[in-house]
Motif scaffolding. Sequence first.
Motif, short mmCIF file in Angstrom:
data_model
loop_
_atom_site.label_atom_id
_atom_site.label_comp_id
_atom_site.label_asym_id
_atom_site.label_seq_id
_atom_site.Cartn_x
_atom_site.Cartn_y
_atom_site.Cartn_z
N VAL A 160 0.71 -1.12 0.00
CA VAL A 160 0.14 -0.05 -0.12
C VAL A 160 0.78 1.19 0.04
CG1 VAL A 160 -1.61 1.41 1.36
CG2 VAL A 160 -1.87 -1.14 1.08
N ARG A 161 1.88 1.04 0.81
CA ARG A 161 2.90 2.27 0.90
C ARG A 161 3.43 2.60 -0.43
NH1 ARG A 161 7.69 0.49 3.84
NH2 ARG A 161 8.01 -0.16 1.77
N ASP A 162 4.01 1.65 -1.04
CA ASP A 162 4.67 1.70 -2.49
C ASP A 162 3.72 2.30 -3.43
OD1 ASP A 162 6.69 0.68 -1.24
OD2 ASP A 162 6.80 -1.19 -1.93
N THR A 163 2.52 1.67 -3.50
CA THR A 163 1.38 2.34 -4.52
C THR A 163 1.34 3.75 -4.20
OG1 THR A 163 0.50 0.23 -4.43
CG2 THR A 163 -0.90 2.18 -5.42
N ALA A 164 1.30 4.26 -3.10
CA ALA A 164 1.00 5.62 -2.69
C ALA A 164 2.13 6.51 -3.01
CB ALA A 164 0.53 5.86 -1.42
N VAL A 165 3.36 5.93 -2.84
CA VAL A 165 4.63 6.61 -3.31
C VAL A 165 4.66 6.95 -4.48
CG1 VAL A 165 7.07 6.47 -3.28
CG2 VAL A 165 5.95 5.93 -1.10
N GLN A 166 4.48 5.84 -5.35
CA GLN A 166 4.44 6.10 -6.87
C GLN A 166 3.36 7.19 -7.35
OE1 GLN A 166 3.67 2.06 -8.25
NE2 GLN A 166 5.63 1.06 -7.24
N ALA A 167 2.21 7.12 -6.68
CA ALA A 167 1.15 8.08 -7.14
C ALA A 167 1.66 9.30 -6.68
CB ALA A 167 -0.24 7.72 -6.55
N LEU A 168 2.27 9.66 -5.66
CA LEU A 168 2.70 10.98 -5.15
C LEU A 168 3.85 11.27 -5.89
CD1 LEU A 168 2.59 13.15 -3.01
CD2 LEU A 168 4.26 12.01 -1.72
#
Length: 386
Positions: free
Chosen positions: A369-377
């Motif tokens: 979940v964290r990596d998905t949010a980092v990529q979106a950010l």
Amino acid sequence: MAPPEPRPSAQHVVWHWATPQARTVLDSGDLGAILRFHRTVHGLNQTELGTLLGYDKTYISALELRKKTLGDVGSLRRVAEQLRLPPHVLGVTDPADTDHRAMLQFGQSTVRLAEIARQSGHASEAVAELWPLVARLEARLEDGHSERDVLRLLAHAQVGLGVALGNILPEERLATAAHWTGKSLGIAAHFDDPAFRSYTLRMHGNELRKARITGAAVDRLRHAAALAPNPETRAAVLPLYARAAGELGDSRLFDNVIEEADDLLQSAAHTSLFNPYALHEIRLRGLVNTGRAALAIRLVDHGPASTTTVAPQWRVIELVTVAHVRLLAEDLGGAAESLSTATAEAVVQRLPHQLQRIVRTAGHRLPTVRDTAVQALDRMRQEMAA
């Protein structure tokens, strides 16, 4: 003869004409009273005012005593220009005055539509509309035009711009949003209007909180609550005040404010911020921030259903907070589900600040979940940089 006093600066003139006393004088349309007021606030004698306007002392005295009047449009327009007043105050209606009224109508419409866009999840569009309006109004202020309606419009536009920026900027740039809302405070302070001052303090206080200037945020919000002239105005302050108190870690203040907000839910109208759904999220986050995570865990599944009055970004805010509480309860599956939904919504609504909250909340316990949010950010940052 001694040289006349220098003409007061534009800023000096602006604030004197913005006072409640000035409004009474201007509303009268009495040229003599206007001239006397101008002399009084700027410490000018009749000779000095005459030099500024191109008349001798005797003529100024006659105008102030109403023994003479200015009958031609050219003279009235020149006096209005020298005193930094809109011509219609002295009874002059011309194309410039028509343009002024059209500008006000356009500006007020722009502020209203931008707020609708922001609350509908389109904060970027709100910024695009408000930025040129603020620039135009500030340029008018720098030129010395001090109409009260323009000043009020400028303050509303500055607040709208700051709040919209607070939705779309990442955390490290949120001080910019607070800067713009803060500029409205200087204008509102010159109006004898507690509701207006409470509004600017409320919005600035919340942007300070988001920028993690928490002590100042609580101070502004406390002041906004004290100035609120009626239950509806106070209800608009309390949710933000409670949130700031919680982030400050002041459990007693948080409890007092949230209790008052709960009481007002029974009588004050519900809005996109003041409603049971939003207050539930604020309560959960405040309990965690004041060291009462166990109570937040017990309450997390007992929140009210979302209503149509809730702004779209509040759904994202609530999902992240609920996920945080679920992680504290060791419910990793429930937390991951909430954060995944929040990530998708934050991308659609372009909310980098909420993506940063998601990254922090997921941490090392929910790496996917964290990596998905980092990529979106990262994608959002690249788009903003471009």
